[in-house]
Design a protein around this motif. Structure first.
Motif, mmCIF file in Angstrom:
data_model
loop_
_atom_site.group_PDB
_atom_site.id
_atom_site.type_symbol
_atom_site.label_atom_id
_atom_site.label_comp_id
_atom_site.label_asym_id
_atom_site.label_seq_id
_atom_site.Cartn_x
_atom_site.Cartn_y
_atom_site.Cartn_z
ATOM 1 N N SER A 19 2.053 4.592 3.126
ATOM 2 C CA SER A 19 0.644 4.283 2.927
ATOM 3 C C SER A 19 -0.183 4.603 4.171
ATOM 4 C CB SER A 19 0.465 2.804 2.552
ATOM 5 O OG SER A 19 1.010 2.537 1.291
ATOM 6 N N VAL A 20 0.307 4.204 5.335
ATOM 7 C CA VAL A 20 -0.467 4.426 6.557
ATOM 8 C C VAL A 20 -0.530 5.908 6.930
ATOM 9 C CG1 VAL A 20 0.072 2.129 7.428
ATOM 10 C CG2 VAL A 20 1.480 4.066 8.143
ATOM 11 N N SER A 21 0.373 6.700 6.365
ATOM 12 C CA SER A 21 0.367 8.143 6.641
ATOM 13 C C SER A 21 -0.605 8.902 5.749
ATOM 14 C CB SER A 21 1.786 8.709 6.452
ATOM 15 O OG SER A 21 2.689 8.090 7.340
ATOM 16 N N GLY A 22 -1.347 8.177 4.892
ATOM 17 C CA GLY A 22 -2.370 8.810 4.078
ATOM 18 C C GLY A 22 -1.911 9.293 2.726
ATOM 19 N N HIS A 23 -0.740 8.852 2.282
ATOM 20 C CA HIS A 23 -0.206 9.302 1.003
ATOM 21 C C HIS A 23 -0.660 8.440 -0.168
ATOM 22 C CE1 HIS A 23 2.607 11.269 3.852
ATOM 23 N NE2 HIS A 23 2.582 12.226 2.947
ATOM 24 N N ASP A 24 -1.402 7.384 0.114
ATOM 25 C CA ASP A 24 -1.909 6.502 -0.932
ATOM 26 C C ASP A 24 -3.428 6.652 -0.976
ATOM 27 O OD1 ASP A 24 -2.805 4.381 -2.501
ATOM 28 O OD2 ASP A 24 -1.226 3.033 -1.834
ATOM 29 N N ASP A 25 -3.949 7.313 -2.002
ATOM 30 C CA ASP A 25 -5.387 7.595 -2.088
ATOM 31 C C ASP A 25 -6.225 6.323 -2.008
ATOM 32 O OD1 ASP A 25 -4.992 10.304 -2.246
ATOM 33 O OD2 ASP A 25 -5.113 10.393 -4.434
ATOM 34 N N GLU A 26 -5.745 5.252 -2.627
ATOM 35 C CA GLU A 26 -6.525 4.022 -2.685
ATOM 36 C C GLU A 26 -6.759 3.425 -1.304
ATOM 37 O OE1 GLU A 26 -6.821 0.102 -5.565
ATOM 38 O OE2 GLU A 26 -5.293 1.630 -5.876
#
Length: 213
Positions: A19-26
């Protein structure tokens, strides 16, 4: 103190780094410039650091790379395990939270945390800052990077925007957890003998740098 969120932390343990690597759009905007945020906190830390909410150890790693001595605190066993897998035996990470924690065996000059202080109510936040004011000597620092808002209207607007964009989990998080405002935080820090400055790091996250007077 945020212990009601321990089950949530356990759920996040396996997905947090993704998530922190930008793989979660939300959550992309929440973690925008994540690496820069960690570097900013690490650069402002002193030599002997108490870190709350170690999580998977990303900030801890930055601190250790800069030669800091780190005492880590986290209430989630799976998170502590993830951090130790990443960091090895180069750091001590113990069970605890912002209000109840084992004291280091030497004086500390900095208390740090990222993306965690909002798990306390405002009353608990003030209790924690009061404890830290007694723990730190003059010139000691609290350096937190966390989601906060300029005022209540900005907070409400962010929830509305999240729902309009279909980010219902983000909206739920914003409504469930204990996000506060900069004026409220400034009052807390000032009451307990700190001079504090706030710097915007992305749309959600502010750097809070408080120096014991």
């Amino acid at each position: 103190m945020g212990r009601e969120f321990v089950d949530l932390f356990t759920t996040w343990a396996d997905s947090y780094d993704q998530s922190v690597s930008g793989h979660d759009d939300e959550y992309r905007e929440v973690f925008e410039r994540y690496d820069d945020i960690l570097n900013t906190v690490a650069e402002k830390a002193g030599n002997v650091v108490l870190e709350f909410g170690v999580g998977t150890g990303n900030l801890t790693k930055k601190l250790l790379e800069r030669g800091k001595k780190v005492y880590g605190i986290d209430p989630s066993a799976p998170m502590r395990e993830k951090a130790l897998e990443k960091l090895g035996d180069s750091v001590s990470i113990q069970d605890g939270d912002f209000l109840n924690f084992p004291l280091p065996d030497e004086p500390i000059d900095t208390i740090v945390s990222t993306y965690a202080f909002h798990h306390l109510t405002d009353e608990e936040k003030e209790q924690a800052i009061g404890k830290y004011g007694k723990l730190l000597c003059k010139g000691g620092k609290i350096v937190f990077a966390d989601t906060a808002f300029a005022d209540q209207e900005a907070f409400k607007q962010m929830i509305i925007e999240a729902k309009e964009r279909g980010f219902y989990q983000l909206a739920e998080d914003l409504e469930r957890e204990y996000y506060t405002t900069l004026p409220a935080l400034e009052k807390m820090f000032t009451k307990h003998g700190f001079s504090v400055t706030f710097t915007s790091l992305n749309r959600f996250v502010w750097l809070m740098e408080a120096v014991k007077q």
